[in-house]
Design an enzyme around this catalytic site. Structure first.
Site, PDB file in Angstrom:
ATOM      1  N   HIS A 110      -0.054   0.813  -5.734  1.00 34.70           N
ATOM      2  CA  HIS A 110       0.106  -0.282  -4.764  1.00 34.70           C
ATOM      3  C   HIS A 110      -1.290  -0.764  -4.358  1.00 34.70           C
ATOM      4  O   HIS A 110      -2.282  -0.036  -4.487  1.00 34.70           O
ATOM      5  CB  HIS A 110       0.869   0.220  -3.539  1.00 34.70           C
ATOM      6  CG  HIS A 110       2.337   0.436  -3.769  1.00 34.70           C
ATOM      7  ND1 HIS A 110       3.268   0.409  -2.750  1.00 34.70           N
ATOM      8  CD2 HIS A 110       3.042   0.665  -4.908  1.00 34.70           C
ATOM      9  CE1 HIS A 110       4.481   0.630  -3.243  1.00 34.70           C
ATOM     10  NE2 HIS A 110       4.369   0.789  -4.548  1.00 34.70           N
ATOM     11  N   GLU A 127      -2.827  -1.216  -1.521  1.00 37.31           N
ATOM     12  CA  GLU A 127      -3.576  -0.438  -0.521  1.00 37.31           C
ATOM     13  C   GLU A 127      -4.140   0.837  -1.134  1.00 37.31           C
ATOM     14  O   GLU A 127      -5.276   1.246  -0.834  1.00 37.31           O
ATOM     15  CB  GLU A 127      -2.675  -0.076   0.667  1.00 37.31           C
ATOM     16  CG  GLU A 127      -2.166  -1.262   1.482  1.00 37.31           C
ATOM     17  CD  GLU A 127      -0.816  -1.785   0.993  1.00 37.31           C
ATOM     18  OE1 GLU A 127      -0.515  -1.650  -0.226  1.00 37.31           O
ATOM     19  OE2 GLU A 127      -0.069  -2.331   1.817  1.00 37.31           O
ATOM     20  N   CYS A 174       4.102  -0.406   2.767  1.00 36.99           N
ATOM     21  CA  CYS A 174       5.335   0.359   2.528  1.00 36.99           C
ATOM     22  C   CYS A 174       5.166   1.766   3.094  1.00 36.99           C
ATOM     23  O   CYS A 174       4.086   2.129   3.561  1.00 36.99           O
ATOM     24  CB  CYS A 174       5.636   0.428   1.019  1.00 36.99           C
ATOM     25  SG  CYS A 174       4.654   1.673   0.133  1.00 36.99           S
ATOM     26  N   CYS A 230       2.121   3.683   1.539  1.00 37.58           N
ATOM     27  CA  CYS A 230       0.796   3.156   1.907  1.00 37.58           C
ATOM     28  C   CYS A 230       0.541   3.356   3.400  1.00 37.58           C
ATOM     29  O   CYS A 230      -0.595   3.608   3.815  1.00 37.58           O
ATOM     30  CB  CYS A 230       0.682   1.693   1.506  1.00 37.58           C
ATOM     31  SG  CYS A 230       0.769   1.471  -0.294  1.00 37.58           S
TER      32      CYS A 230
END
Lengths: 198, 198
Positions: free
Chosen positions: B79, B81, B115, B118
């Site tokens: 992801h 991040e 999410c 993260c």
């Protein structure tokens, strides 16, 4: 900024994960193997007291293994579960392990209940089952911070179709955490943990 | 099992992150830059509609940038991040950004609320501040799954001494999610998402 993310896996872990001699025939044997990786990681000085492995469900040998390399690799997110998931995805060439070749899917063994980050990664990994050793409370008793997890995290995974089995070889797993703490191992993020407890 | 984790960062992102011309002087300018990375990521076909960047607090140029590379890199946890945090740690040579050289610390900009995974990574990263664009509900409206976050996640970060600023350029950020969904972009983990909504 670097053009790539590169994390070297300790040689001993690559060798152990690839050993053809492994024949792990039960949850307890698989967990004891993973706890052994956590123990080796601290005794060999390659990281913290946590390990994880991805298996085909019921498989006798790991697809991929990870250990905590936060301090050794200077990487905040290099927790054992994240490392194991990244290596399993790379090895199988999938971003969702439910799309891998094993007909029965894959399962993640973790030597301790996953922290908030690794817990969040479990559904994204596509594993069908999560098996844990030490309780998160054991990690916190040793000084680690598990982060803010939903109170009903286990039920949340089950709702997503992921089976959960906890406290497998819990005593053996917690002993590794205690050994690390007793030897004065670095408990990183202790500062934030202390601040949150105030 | 591979002996290393290796994720190649798209060339355009490395170039953009390293541009000497950047002079981002406000939260809105920094967020608009990050949203532009998310937009570029989908238009260039290098990943999903999410981007993130680590700045020195109030800094005019990013320390590191990440985009979602889950599908393009075959990596469940890549992801935006996570990628940005890994690159920031590697660039600064620290596993905890609060130990980096910037006197005022570092902040993480994310084009969408993080999410569950993260979010869990934010305290481990050592950033002092989290700034978000689109709401998690905007991502879910576009078909994405945010995972199971603690209901009081924003308060939990604040309790840990991490400031939170949300909905910066929200409309612009949400438009990138909508553009991706409208173009038929892959909404991965939609299967699990659908299962959880049953």
């Amino acid at each position: 900024m670097d053009a790539a993310i590169n994390l070297q896996i300790p040689d001993w872990l690559v060798e152990t994960a690839g050993s053809g001699d492994l024949s792990l025939s039960s949850d307890e044997e698989r967990m004891s193997f993973v706890i052994g990786l956590a123990r080796d990681n601290i005794r060999r000085g390659t990281g913290g007291p946590f390990a994880a492995a991805v298996f085909e469900c019921g498989g006798s040998r790991p697809v991929a293994c990870g250990v905590n390399m936060v301090v050794s690799a200077n990487c905040a997110v290099a927790h054992a579960e994240i490392v194991a998931i990244m290596l399993a995805c790379a090895g199988l060439g999938v971003y969702d392990l439910s799309q891998g070749p094993a007909p029965g899917g894959y399962e993640l063994f973790s030597s301790t209940d996953p922290c908030a980050m690794c817990l969040g990664a479990v559904p994204w990994s596509g594993v069908k089952r999560l098996v844990c050793g030490a309780d998160g409370a054991d990690a916190e008793a040793a000084g680690f911070d598990e982060g803010a997890k939903p109170i009903d995290w286990e039920a949340q995974l089950i709702r997503r179709g992921i089976r959960v089995c906890r406290h497998v070889c819990r005593t053996e797993a917690a002993a590794v955490l205690d050994e690390y703490a007793a030897d004065g191992g670095i408990i990183y993020n202790g500062r934030q943990s202390a601040a949150s407890a105030e």
